[in-house]
Write an enzyme that holds these catalytic residues in place. Sequence first.
Site, PDB file in Angstrom:
ATOM      1  N   ASN A  59      10.147  58.861  45.889  1.00 39.41           N
ATOM      2  CA  ASN A  59      10.646  59.402  44.623  1.00 39.41           C
ATOM      3  C   ASN A  59      11.968  60.111  44.898  1.00 39.41           C
ATOM      4  OD1 ASN A  59       8.343  58.563  43.172  1.00 39.41           O
ATOM      5  ND2 ASN A  59       7.213  60.348  43.878  1.00 39.41           N
ATOM      6  N   HIS A 108      16.283  68.480  57.823  1.00 37.74           N
ATOM      7  CA  HIS A 108      16.277  68.514  56.360  1.00 37.74           C
ATOM      8  C   HIS A 108      17.274  67.523  55.770  1.00 37.74           C
ATOM      9  CE1 HIS A 108      15.571  70.174  52.349  1.00 37.74           C
ATOM     10  NE2 HIS A 108      16.843  69.874  52.149  1.00 37.74           N
ATOM     11  N   HIS A 144       6.013  58.420  50.627  1.00 37.12           N
ATOM     12  CA  HIS A 144       4.558  58.375  50.448  1.00 37.12           C
ATOM     13  C   HIS A 144       4.066  57.039  51.001  1.00 37.12           C
ATOM     14  CE1 HIS A 144       4.305  61.573  47.179  1.00 37.12           C
ATOM     15  NE2 HIS A 144       5.585  61.275  47.120  1.00 37.12           N
ATOM     16  N   HIS A 163      12.791  67.617  49.843  1.00 37.42           N
ATOM     17  CA  HIS A 163      12.979  67.231  51.243  1.00 37.42           C
ATOM     18  C   HIS A 163      12.495  65.790  51.289  1.00 37.42           C
ATOM     19  CE1 HIS A 163      12.572  68.291  55.781  1.00 37.42           C
ATOM     20  NE2 HIS A 163      12.281  67.000  55.659  1.00 37.42           N
ATOM     21  N   CYS A 187      10.267  71.782  55.463  1.00 37.55           N
ATOM     22  CA  CYS A 187      10.851  72.357  56.689  1.00 37.55           C
ATOM     23  C   CYS A 187       9.895  73.387  57.291  1.00 37.55           C
ATOM     24  CB  CYS A 187      12.199  72.997  56.389  1.00 37.55           C
ATOM     25  SG  CYS A 187      13.559  71.816  56.221  1.00 37.55           S
ATOM     26  N   HIS A 220      10.907  62.383  51.503  1.00 33.95           N
ATOM     27  CA  HIS A 220       9.599  61.993  52.041  1.00 33.95           C
ATOM     28  C   HIS A 220       9.203  60.638  51.495  1.00 33.95           C
ATOM     29  CE1 HIS A 220       9.073  64.430  48.418  1.00 33.95           C
ATOM     30  NE2 HIS A 220       8.029  63.662  48.126  1.00 33.95           N
ATOM     31  N   ASP A 232      -1.062  64.039  52.466  1.00 40.62           N
ATOM     32  CA  ASP A 232      -0.708  64.687  51.199  1.00 40.62           C
ATOM     33  C   ASP A 232      -1.834  65.638  50.806  1.00 40.62           C
ATOM     34  OD1 ASP A 232       1.394  63.854  48.671  1.00 40.62           O
ATOM     35  OD2 ASP A 232      -0.387  65.034  48.182  1.00 40.62           O
ATOM     36  N   CYS A 248      12.496  75.700  52.216  1.00 35.90           N
ATOM     37  CA  CYS A 248      11.982  74.345  51.965  1.00 35.90           C
ATOM     38  C   CYS A 248      10.570  74.227  52.532  1.00 35.90           C
ATOM     39  CB  CYS A 248      12.901  73.311  52.610  1.00 35.90           C
ATOM     40  SG  CYS A 248      12.208  71.655  52.620  1.00 35.90           S
TER      41      CYS A 248
HETATM   42  P1  AMP Z   1       7.131  63.998  45.158  1.00 32.77           P
HETATM   43  O1  AMP Z   1       6.754  64.053  43.706  1.00 32.77           O
HETATM   44  O2  AMP Z   1       7.494  62.614  45.615  1.00 32.77           O
HETATM   45  O3  AMP Z   1       8.173  65.029  45.519  1.00 32.77           O
HETATM   46  O4  AMP Z   1       5.811  64.322  45.946  1.00 32.77           O
HETATM   47  C1  AMP Z   1       5.530  65.546  46.539  1.00 32.77           C
HETATM   48  C2  AMP Z   1       4.175  65.441  47.187  1.00 32.77           C
HETATM   49  O5  AMP Z   1       4.029  66.510  48.094  1.00 32.77           O
HETATM   50  C3  AMP Z   1       2.991  65.508  46.217  1.00 32.77           C
HETATM   51  O6  AMP Z   1       2.213  64.308  46.343  1.00 32.77           O
HETATM   52  C4  AMP Z   1       2.231  66.744  46.681  1.00 32.77           C
HETATM   53  O7  AMP Z   1       0.834  66.587  46.569  1.00 32.77           O
HETATM   54  C5  AMP Z   1       2.691  66.885  48.124  1.00 32.77           C
HETATM   55  N1  AMP Z   1       2.649  68.226  48.676  1.00 32.77           N
HETATM   56  C6  AMP Z   1       3.173  69.357  48.148  1.00 32.77           C
HETATM   57  N2  AMP Z   1       2.967  70.402  48.960  1.00 32.77           N
HETATM   58  C7  AMP Z   1       2.309  69.919  50.049  1.00 32.77           C
HETATM   59  C8  AMP Z   1       1.808  70.504  51.254  1.00 32.77           C
HETATM   60  N3  AMP Z   1       1.945  71.817  51.521  1.00 32.77           N
HETATM   61  N4  AMP Z   1       1.176  69.697  52.138  1.00 32.77           N
HETATM   62  C9  AMP Z   1       1.017  68.391  51.891  1.00 32.77           C
HETATM   63  N5  AMP Z   1       1.482  67.781  50.785  1.00 32.77           N
HETATM   64  C10 AMP Z   1       2.110  68.523  49.863  1.00 32.77           C
HETATM   65 ZN    ZN Z   2      13.451  70.700  54.225  1.00 32.74          ZN
END
Ligand code: AMP
Ligand code: ZN
Length: 116
Positions: free
Chosen positions: A86, A46, A101, A97, A7, A99, A30, A4
Site C-alpha cells: 500500500n 527507513h 504484506h 515505513h 523503526c 512494507h 502482522d 516511526c
Molecule cells: P498499511 O495499511 O499497508 O500501512 O498496513 C499497516 C499494517 O501494519 C496493518 O496491517 C497493521 O495491522 C500492521 N501493524 C501496525 N502496527 C503493528 C505492529 N506493532 N506490529 C505488527 N504489525 C503492525
Molecule cells: Zn521507519
Amino acid sequence: MSDCIFCKIVDGKIPAQKVYEDEDILAFNDINPARPVHVLVIPKRHITSLATVSDDDTAVLGKILAKANEIAVAQGSPDGFRVIINTGRVGQQEVPHLHAHIVGGPEPVGPMLKRI
Ligand code: AMP
Ligand code: ZN
C-alpha cells in the site's frame, strides 16, 4: 526515524514476532492478520513508501521480493501468496515505513480487488 513504529521494531524498542531477519530487511507477523499467513517485510533503513524511493533503494526492494517465497513457505503458505504494498493516501497506507504484506495460507486469499 525516532517516531516511526517500524523503526522502533527494527531497533527492538517495541516487540514483534520476527520471522526473518538479515542485515537489510526484517520480516514479522502482522499484529492484526487478515489471513492465516500475514507477514510484513520491511527495509531496516527507513524508507517512507514506494512514492519516495530512489535508485539507492533498488537492491533492498529487490531483496524484499526475492525473499518473499522463502518467508511464505516457512510460515505455512507453500503454494503461493500475495504481495501487497500500500502506498500513500490513495493506496491507503497506514504506517509510513515501506512494507510489503505477504498474505497467504493453505487456501487461496480471495479476489484481488472489487471492481468498481
Ligand atoms: P498499511 O495499511 O499497508 O500501512 O498496513 C499497516 C499494517 O501494519 C496493518 O496491517 C497493521 O495491522 C500492521 N501493524 C501496525 N502496527 C503493528 C505492529 N506493532 N506490529 C505488527 N504489525 C503492525
Ligand atoms: Zn521507519
